[in-house]
Every structure is written in C-alpha cells, then in structure tokens.
Write a protein that holds these residues in place. Sequence first.
Motif, PDB file in Angstrom:
ATOM      1  N   CYS A  13     -82.662  -3.666 -82.856  1.00 26.97           N
ATOM      2  CA  CYS A  13     -81.467  -4.469 -82.621  1.00 26.97           C
ATOM      3  C   CYS A  13     -80.550  -4.296 -83.841  1.00 26.97           C
ATOM      4  O   CYS A  13     -81.000  -4.381 -84.982  1.00 26.97           O
ATOM      5  N   ASP A  14     -79.271  -4.062 -83.592  1.00 26.17           N
ATOM      6  CA  ASP A  14     -78.317  -3.871 -84.693  1.00 26.17           C
ATOM      7  C   ASP A  14     -78.079  -5.144 -85.500  1.00 26.17           C
ATOM      8  O   ASP A  14     -77.606  -5.076 -86.633  1.00 26.17           O
ATOM      9  N   LEU A  15     -78.404  -6.309 -84.952  1.00 28.57           N
ATOM     10  CA  LEU A  15     -78.176  -7.562 -85.676  1.00 28.57           C
ATOM     11  C   LEU A  15     -79.432  -8.074 -86.380  1.00 28.57           C
ATOM     12  O   LEU A  15     -79.414  -8.315 -87.577  1.00 28.57           O
ATOM     13  N   CYS A  16     -80.531  -8.241 -85.651  1.00 29.53           N
ATOM     14  CA  CYS A  16     -81.735  -8.833 -86.267  1.00 29.53           C
ATOM     15  C   CYS A  16     -82.802  -7.802 -86.628  1.00 29.53           C
ATOM     16  O   CYS A  16     -83.808  -8.151 -87.230  1.00 29.53           O
ATOM     17  N   LYS A  17     -82.586  -6.548 -86.233  1.00 28.53           N
ATOM     18  CA  LYS A  17     -83.462  -5.410 -86.576  1.00 28.53           C
ATOM     19  C   LYS A  17     -84.827  -5.414 -85.880  1.00 28.53           C
ATOM     20  O   LYS A  17     -85.671  -4.607 -86.195  1.00 28.53           O
ATOM     21  N   VAL A  18     -85.065  -6.303 -84.909  1.00 24.02           N
ATOM     22  CA  VAL A  18     -86.333  -6.306 -84.181  1.00 24.02           C
ATOM     23  C   VAL A  18     -86.382  -5.070 -83.281  1.00 24.02           C
ATOM     24  O   VAL A  18     -85.365  -4.631 -82.749  1.00 24.02           O
ATOM     25  N   ASN A  19     -87.561  -4.486 -83.129  1.00 23.90           N
ATOM     26  CA  ASN A  19     -87.758  -3.280 -82.345  1.00 23.90           C
ATOM     27  C   ASN A  19     -88.041  -3.656 -80.886  1.00 23.90           C
ATOM     28  O   ASN A  19     -88.956  -4.408 -80.614  1.00 23.90           O
ATOM     29  N   GLU A  20     -87.243  -3.127 -79.945  1.00 28.45           N
ATOM     30  CA  GLU A  20     -87.348  -3.496 -78.531  1.00 28.45           C
ATOM     31  C   GLU A  20     -87.295  -2.274 -77.625  1.00 28.45           C
ATOM     32  O   GLU A  20     -86.816  -1.219 -78.026  1.00 28.45           O
ATOM     33  N   ILE A  21     -87.763  -2.446 -76.375  1.00 25.05           N
ATOM     34  CA  ILE A  21     -87.651  -1.367 -75.386  1.00 25.05           C
ATOM     35  C   ILE A  21     -86.454  -1.587 -74.455  1.00 25.05           C
ATOM     36  O   ILE A  21     -86.086  -0.697 -73.704  1.00 25.05           O
ATOM     37  N   VAL A  22     -85.846  -2.779 -74.506  1.00 21.43           N
ATOM     38  CA  VAL A  22     -84.630  -3.070 -73.742  1.00 21.43           C
ATOM     39  C   VAL A  22     -83.608  -3.687 -74.694  1.00 21.43           C
ATOM     40  O   VAL A  22     -83.888  -4.674 -75.358  1.00 21.43           O
ATOM     41  N   LEU A  23     -82.430  -3.069 -74.763  1.00 22.66           N
ATOM     42  CA  LEU A  23     -81.336  -3.585 -75.590  1.00 22.66           C
ATOM     43  C   LEU A  23     -80.065  -3.641 -74.757  1.00 22.66           C
ATOM     44  O   LEU A  23     -79.926  -2.924 -73.764  1.00 22.66           O
ATOM     45  N   TYR A  24     -79.143  -4.476 -75.192  1.00 22.19           N
ATOM     46  CA  TYR A  24     -77.887  -4.667 -74.477  1.00 22.19           C
ATOM     47  C   TYR A  24     -76.734  -4.160 -75.327  1.00 22.19           C
ATOM     48  O   TYR A  24     -76.632  -4.487 -76.501  1.00 22.19           O
ATOM     49  N   ARG A  25     -75.881  -3.337 -74.702  1.00 24.84           N
ATOM     50  CA  ARG A  25     -74.724  -2.763 -75.401  1.00 24.84           C
ATOM     51  C   ARG A  25     -73.592  -3.782 -75.301  1.00 24.84           C
ATOM     52  O   ARG A  25     -73.156  -4.124 -74.201  1.00 24.84           O
ATOM     53  N   ILE A  26     -73.148  -4.261 -76.459  1.00 29.03           N
ATOM     54  CA  ILE A  26     -72.090  -5.269 -76.470  1.00 29.03           C
ATOM     55  C   ILE A  26     -71.043  -4.942 -77.531  1.00 29.03           C
ATOM     56  O   ILE A  26     -71.277  -4.131 -78.425  1.00 29.03           O
ATOM     57  N   GLN A  27     -69.930  -5.604 -77.385  1.00 29.41           N
ATOM     58  CA  GLN A  27     -68.858  -5.523 -78.382  1.00 29.41           C
ATOM     59  C   GLN A  27     -68.538  -6.962 -78.756  1.00 29.41           C
ATOM     60  O   GLN A  27     -68.375  -7.818 -77.874  1.00 29.41           O
ATOM     61  N   VAL A  28     -68.474  -7.256 -80.045  1.00 26.40           N
ATOM     62  CA  VAL A  28     -68.218  -8.641 -80.468  1.00 26.40           C
ATOM     63  C   VAL A  28     -66.881  -8.802 -81.190  1.00 26.40           C
ATOM     64  O   VAL A  28     -66.451  -9.918 -81.437  1.00 26.40           O
ATOM     65  N   GLN A  29     -66.245  -7.688 -81.513  1.00 26.71           N
ATOM     66  CA  GLN A  29     -64.908  -7.735 -82.118  1.00 26.71           C
ATOM     67  C   GLN A  29     -64.016  -6.784 -81.322  1.00 26.71           C
ATOM     68  O   GLN A  29     -64.364  -5.617 -81.128  1.00 26.71           O
ATOM     69  N   LYS A  30     -62.912  -7.270 -80.863  1.00 17.47           N
ATOM     70  CA  LYS A  30     -61.993  -6.487 -80.044  1.00 17.47           C
ATOM     71  C   LYS A  30     -61.604  -5.185 -80.744  1.00 17.47           C
ATOM     72  O   LYS A  30     -61.193  -5.202 -81.901  1.00 17.47           O
ATOM     73  N   GLY A  31     -61.787  -4.072 -80.046  1.00 20.64           N
ATOM     74  CA  GLY A  31     -61.414  -2.778 -80.593  1.00 20.64           C
ATOM     75  C   GLY A  31     -62.410  -2.190 -81.583  1.00 20.64           C
ATOM     76  O   GLY A  31     -62.181  -1.113 -82.125  1.00 20.64           O
ATOM     77  N   LYS A  32     -63.506  -2.877 -81.845  1.00 22.66           N
ATOM     78  CA  LYS A  32     -64.508  -2.387 -82.804  1.00 22.66           C
ATOM     79  C   LYS A  32     -65.621  -1.647 -82.071  1.00 22.66           C
ATOM     80  O   LYS A  32     -65.665  -1.591 -80.845  1.00 22.66           O
ATOM     81  N   ALA A  33     -66.556  -1.111 -82.833  1.00 23.09           N
ATOM     82  CA  ALA A  33     -67.653  -0.323 -82.283  1.00 23.09           C
ATOM     83  C   ALA A  33     -68.580  -1.161 -81.409  1.00 23.09           C
ATOM     84  O   ALA A  33     -68.715  -2.368 -81.586  1.00 23.09           O
ATOM     85  N   TRP A  34     -69.220  -0.480 -80.450  1.00 26.90           N
ATOM     86  CA  TRP A  34     -70.238  -1.098 -79.610  1.00 26.90           C
ATOM     87  C   TRP A  34     -71.546  -1.133 -80.398  1.00 26.90           C
ATOM     88  O   TRP A  34     -71.820  -0.238 -81.182  1.00 26.90           O
TER      89      TRP A  34
END
Length: 55
Positions: free
Chosen positions: A6-27
């Motif tokens: 996970c890009d935020l909490c760094k836990v290792n997972e087999i299912v992740l969700y692609r999100i954008q939290v700042q308009k115009g910023k990276a996914w």
Amino acid sequence: MKTKNCDLCKVNEIVLYRIQVQKGKAWIFVCETCCEKSKKLENYKYGGTWKGERH
C-alpha cells in the motif's frame, strides 16, 4: 500470486485500489483500510482494482 505494498501504510496485500486523492496528482495504490479512509477526502477518485491473483 503477486503482492504489492500500500502506498500509504506500506502493508503488503494481494488486492489494492487505485485512487487519486489530490486533483491532477498521481494515482496511488492503497489497501482496503486506507481506501475507506480516503473516501472522506474532497478530491477522492476511484480508478480500479489491482488483483495479484490472476486466473
């Protein structure tokens, strides 16, 4: 079976969700817990699900 961190909490997972939290910023890829927390943000945008288990 593939896994990613996970890009935020760094836990290792087999299912992740692609999100954008700042308009115009990276996914980013986040776990279910971080995704639920991020849904409350003003510029939250869902962009799909990454699954490490392929059939």
